[in-house]
Design an enzyme around this catalytic site. Sequence first.
Site, PDB file in Angstrom:
ATOM      1  N   ASP A  78      92.337 -59.180 -25.124  1.00  0.00           N
ATOM      2  CA  ASP A  78      91.434 -60.168 -24.582  1.00  0.00           C
ATOM      3  C   ASP A  78      90.010 -59.658 -24.901  1.00  0.00           C
ATOM      4  O   ASP A  78      89.844 -58.484 -25.241  1.00  0.00           O
ATOM      5  CB  ASP A  78      91.710 -60.219 -23.070  1.00  0.00           C
ATOM      6  N   ASP A  82      86.330 -60.495 -23.083  1.00  0.00           N
ATOM      7  CA  ASP A  82      85.495 -60.120 -21.933  1.00  0.00           C
ATOM      8  C   ASP A  82      86.260 -59.257 -20.934  1.00  0.00           C
ATOM      9  O   ASP A  82      87.380 -59.601 -20.561  1.00  0.00           O
ATOM     10  CB  ASP A  82      85.011 -61.379 -21.192  1.00  0.00           C
TER      11      ASP A  82
HETATM   12  P1  IMP Z   1      88.084 -63.770 -22.588  1.00  0.00           P
HETATM   13  O1  IMP Z   1      88.001 -62.858 -21.411  1.00  0.00           O
HETATM   14  O2  IMP Z   1      87.859 -63.064 -23.869  1.00  0.00           O
HETATM   15  O3  IMP Z   1      89.313 -64.617 -22.600  1.00  0.00           O
HETATM   16  O4  IMP Z   1      86.819 -64.763 -22.505  1.00  0.00           O
HETATM   17  C1  IMP Z   1      86.613 -65.628 -21.409  1.00  0.00           C
HETATM   18  C2  IMP Z   1      85.161 -65.978 -21.298  1.00  0.00           C
HETATM   19  O5  IMP Z   1      84.684 -66.542 -22.520  1.00  0.00           O
HETATM   20  C3  IMP Z   1      84.894 -67.051 -20.267  1.00  0.00           C
HETATM   21  O6  IMP Z   1      84.760 -66.513 -18.978  1.00  0.00           O
HETATM   22  C4  IMP Z   1      83.597 -67.677 -20.766  1.00  0.00           C
HETATM   23  O7  IMP Z   1      82.488 -67.033 -20.186  1.00  0.00           O
HETATM   24  C5  IMP Z   1      83.589 -67.421 -22.256  1.00  0.00           C
HETATM   25  N1  IMP Z   1      83.762 -68.647 -23.062  1.00  0.00           N
HETATM   26  C6  IMP Z   1      82.952 -69.045 -24.062  1.00  0.00           C
HETATM   27  N2  IMP Z   1      83.408 -70.167 -24.617  1.00  0.00           N
HETATM   28  C7  IMP Z   1      84.534 -70.511 -23.987  1.00  0.00           C
HETATM   29  C8  IMP Z   1      85.472 -71.582 -24.164  1.00  0.00           C
HETATM   30  O8  IMP Z   1      85.353 -72.454 -25.032  1.00  0.00           O
HETATM   31  N3  IMP Z   1      86.538 -71.567 -23.317  1.00  0.00           N
HETATM   32  C9  IMP Z   1      86.712 -70.615 -22.393  1.00  0.00           C
HETATM   33  N4  IMP Z   1      85.874 -69.603 -22.205  1.00  0.00           N
HETATM   34  C10 IMP Z   1      84.778 -69.536 -23.001  1.00  0.00           C
HETATM   35 MG    MG Z   2      88.851 -61.204 -19.952  1.00  0.00          MG
END
Ligand code: IMP
Ligand code: MG
Length: 388
Positions: A120, A122
């Site tokens: 993942d 973030d």
């Molecule tokens: P992950 O943790 O890598 O899955 O990223 C999730 C985070 O990406 C969300 O909390 C958003 O802040 C950011 N984000 C940016 N663009 C999108 C989108 O199109 N869909 C969902 N999350 C997004």
């Molecule tokens: Mg995450």
Amino acid sequence: MHAGPINTFRIGDESKNSAEARRRYAEIFYDVEKLIENQIYLQKHGDPEYGRLKQLIPSIGTFFTKLPLERAFYVQDDKRSISKRRLVSPSFNDVRLILNTAQAMSLSDKRSPVQLVTFDGDVTLYDDGMSLDAGNPVIPQLLSLLKRGIQVGIVTAAGYADKSGDRYAQRLQGLIDAIMTDKDLTDEQRSSLHIMGGEANFLFKLDGFTGKLEWIDPAQWKLPEMETWLEEDINKLLDIAQSVLTAMKNKMALPATVIRKERGVGLVPIAGESMCREELEEVVLNAQKILEQTEVAKNIQFCAFNGGSDVWVDIGDKRLGVLSLQSHLGGIPGERTLHVGDQFASIGANDYKARLAACTVWIASPRETVGIIQELIQYLDESSIFHR
Ligand code: IMP
Ligand code: MG
């Protein structure tokens, strides 16, 4: 119970007590390990319902691999003084980390070692909302995986439809630069990084010669279950999601804006403001519930989740993202795939669905990601697994 009293008067009692606690805890983990083995046996024979574990925990899912929990307990006990603690009993985090270690151990099994590790973005690779910059300690770990011939994927909800891949390249520049300048990687290993963005919507591959992210046409990787999705239905679902998020924002007077993308809708805080966890969850649960009841949700899969500071409804989910990547890479099975993520609480968490496609480890910070990949590499090396 077995940790003994606080005041020990006789020399040797303390170490005897912790040795006893260590033995007893190890026994419990061994018992659970055997329950999982029994569950796997019954799964294979099509009778998971008869499993003792399934009866004890009806919500238990499908296991991809055995989990050497006793061995993993000993490793984490040495790191976290579990059996030497008297007043703080084994915690949720202790158990989570023992499970992670056990999963890493089982994926380094000589007979079927891990072939694909997906991450993942973030909170897993970098702090929330940040980028993978040069100097991030996870970079050497990702390079170590590539050097062992393991495919690396980043399966993130962050969705950027732009086919140039520039936005993803920007956020991952530190990693891309490190891959392109590492002299020990072969050309093939350099091209073993994939990015699946927007949960399961935009696939890119690093071109190991140019260092550019190359967009891959969905026709090449879409799963049959996604091919039936009509553009019209996708938009209908996003329209409803947008109206729910807008209504929730107005109802609770949230300091946020609604953002509509090609394959997702988000409720994002305005600069300098934030929403509390309870507000975010209220929005997620409402969106989930309302969308679930719509006609269009029968045709289209979606994922509503709390991103920590924002809420998103995306088309598709990480189960589909990981499955698509596995199939695009030639059919890597779930028992040889590991997904590393931070969102596994079952309500409103987007890594949770990846459990249906792959083995998983649940980390709580980018630092833990570094730790678990280090462990995985150590176990792989110990069992002398060097892929091509
Ligand atoms: P992950 O943790 O890598 O899955 O990223 C999730 C985070 O990406 C969300 O909390 C958003 O802040 C950011 N984000 C940016 N663009 C999108 C989108 O199109 N869909 C969902 N999350 C997004
Ligand atoms: Mg995450």
